[in-house]
Design an enzyme around this catalytic site. Structure first.
Site, PDB file in Angstrom:
ATOM      1  N   ILE A 155       0.829  -1.213   0.000  1.00  0.00           N
ATOM      2  CA  ILE A 155       0.000   0.000   0.000  1.00  0.00           C
ATOM      3  C   ILE A 155       0.866   1.266   0.000  1.00  0.00           C
ATOM      4  CG2 ILE A 155      -0.267   0.357   2.501  1.00  0.00           C
ATOM      5  CD1 ILE A 155      -3.320   0.581   1.969  1.00  0.00           C
ATOM      6  N   ASN A 174      11.903  -8.725   6.776  1.00  0.00           N
ATOM      7  CA  ASN A 174      12.219  -7.954   7.967  1.00  0.00           C
ATOM      8  C   ASN A 174      11.844  -8.783   9.189  1.00  0.00           C
ATOM      9  OD1 ASN A 174      13.192  -5.617   6.668  1.00  0.00           O
ATOM     10  ND2 ASN A 174      11.112  -4.895   6.292  1.00  0.00           N
ATOM     11  N   GLN A 185      10.104  -4.613  11.364  1.00  0.00           N
ATOM     12  CA  GLN A 185       8.918  -5.431  11.072  1.00  0.00           C
ATOM     13  C   GLN A 185       7.699  -4.814  11.752  1.00  0.00           C
ATOM     14  OE1 GLN A 185       9.115  -9.599  12.231  1.00  0.00           O
ATOM     15  NE2 GLN A 185       7.131 -10.063  11.303  1.00  0.00           N
ATOM     16  N   HIS A 216       6.086 -11.997   5.722  1.00  0.00           N
ATOM     17  CA  HIS A 216       5.875 -11.505   4.359  1.00  0.00           C
ATOM     18  C   HIS A 216       7.229 -11.228   3.720  1.00  0.00           C
ATOM     19  CE1 HIS A 216       5.604  -8.264   7.332  1.00  0.00           C
ATOM     20  NE2 HIS A 216       6.222  -7.482   6.438  1.00  0.00           N
ATOM     21  N   LEU A 217       7.354 -11.676   2.490  1.00  0.00           N
ATOM     22  CA  LEU A 217       8.567 -11.455   1.711  1.00  0.00           C
ATOM     23  C   LEU A 217       8.328 -10.249   0.812  1.00  0.00           C
ATOM     24  CD1 LEU A 217      11.374 -12.702   0.994  1.00  0.00           C
ATOM     25  CD2 LEU A 217      10.211 -13.877  -0.886  1.00  0.00           C
ATOM     26  N   HIS A 218       9.167  -9.209   0.985  1.00  0.00           N
ATOM     27  CA  HIS A 218       9.071  -8.037   0.115  1.00  0.00           C
ATOM     28  C   HIS A 218       9.774  -8.351  -1.203  1.00  0.00           C
ATOM     29  CE1 HIS A 218       7.990  -4.939   3.275  1.00  0.00           C
ATOM     30  NE2 HIS A 218       8.500  -5.868   4.064  1.00  0.00           N
TER      31      HIS A 218
HETATM   32  P1  5GP Z   1       7.230  -4.743   7.390  1.00  0.00           P
HETATM   33  O1  5GP Z   1       7.603  -3.343   7.794  1.00  0.00           O
HETATM   34  O2  5GP Z   1       6.465  -5.457   8.476  1.00  0.00           O
HETATM   35  O3  5GP Z   1       8.373  -5.556   6.863  1.00  0.00           O
HETATM   36  O4  5GP Z   1       6.263  -4.572   6.142  1.00  0.00           O
HETATM   37  C1  5GP Z   1       4.905  -4.360   6.237  1.00  0.00           C
HETATM   38  C2  5GP Z   1       4.464  -3.801   4.916  1.00  0.00           C
HETATM   39  O5  5GP Z   1       3.061  -3.901   4.824  1.00  0.00           O
HETATM   40  C3  5GP Z   1       4.812  -2.316   4.729  1.00  0.00           C
HETATM   41  O6  5GP Z   1       5.638  -2.163   3.582  1.00  0.00           O
HETATM   42  C4  5GP Z   1       3.449  -1.644   4.589  1.00  0.00           C
HETATM   43  O7  5GP Z   1       3.453  -0.572   3.667  1.00  0.00           O
HETATM   44  C5  5GP Z   1       2.565  -2.790   4.144  1.00  0.00           C
HETATM   45  N1  5GP Z   1       1.175  -2.640   4.541  1.00  0.00           N
HETATM   46  C6  5GP Z   1       0.711  -2.300   5.775  1.00  0.00           C
HETATM   47  N2  5GP Z   1      -0.621  -2.287   5.791  1.00  0.00           N
HETATM   48  C7  5GP Z   1      -1.029  -2.621   4.530  1.00  0.00           C
HETATM   49  C8  5GP Z   1      -2.318  -2.788   3.915  1.00  0.00           C
HETATM   50  O8  5GP Z   1      -3.368  -2.596   4.534  1.00  0.00           O
HETATM   51  N3  5GP Z   1      -2.336  -3.143   2.607  1.00  0.00           N
HETATM   52  C9  5GP Z   1      -1.194  -3.349   1.894  1.00  0.00           C
HETATM   53  N4  5GP Z   1      -1.331  -3.713   0.604  1.00  0.00           N
HETATM   54  N5  5GP Z   1       0.036  -3.221   2.434  1.00  0.00           N
HETATM   55  C10 5GP Z   1       0.116  -2.860   3.735  1.00  0.00           C
END
Ligand code: 5GP
Ligand code: ZN
Length: 113
Positions: free
Chosen positions: A31, A86, A93, A99-101
């Site tokens: 998002i 992360n 995180q 989740h894999l980016h």
């Molecule tokens: P983290 O920081 O945990 O590695 O990554 C979480 C990711 O989830 C972030 O890049 C953030 O932008 C994404 N994210 C958080 N909430 C949502 C959502 O409601 N929808 C989508 N598509 N992505 C989200």
């Protein structure tokens, strides 16, 4: 898990832009993209993070990486891309469903910030 954001996205309770889905994996566009292409690949089964995965999850984690590589080709990332997990506070995180980016579409600096 009822109170997990990504479980709710997988279930379709929260809308997302889907990139790929099979019986085990769901992939959707971030998002708040950190690159022109930024997709998150998640297992449909809830695993909080890499520290919570076990040997029984090895094939699933491998499939996530291989699916990221396939998606990278499909999305035109011929010049390269990065896959990132992360883990924990130092890595930022923020969602505790593994989740894999998949990031690409621009030069990616190394080391990351
Ligand atoms: P983290 O920081 O945990 O590695 O990554 C979480 C990711 O989830 C972030 O890049 C953030 O932008 C994404 N994210 C958080 N909430 C949502 C959502 O409601 N929808 C989508 N598509 N992505 C989200
Ligand atoms: Zn979950």
């Amino acid at each position: 898990m009822a109170d997990c954001l990504f479980c709710r996205i997988i279930a379709g309770e929260i809308p997302s832009k889907r990139a790929f889905e099979n019986e085990r994996i769901f992939a959707f566009h971030d998002i708040q993209p950190g690159a022109p292409t930024h997709v998150l690949l998640v297992p449909k089964r809830h695993i909080a993070g890499l520290d919570n995965a076990t040997a029984a999850d090895a094939a699933l984690l491998g499939e996530l990486q291989l699916e990221a590589a396939r998606l990278a080709k499909e999305l035109g990332l011929a010049n390269g891309y990065r896959t990132v997990l992360n883990v924990g506070p130092d890595a930022g995180q923020s969602v505790f469903h593994i989740h894999l980016h998949l990031l690409g579409g621009r030069h990616l600096a190394w080391p990351p910030g």
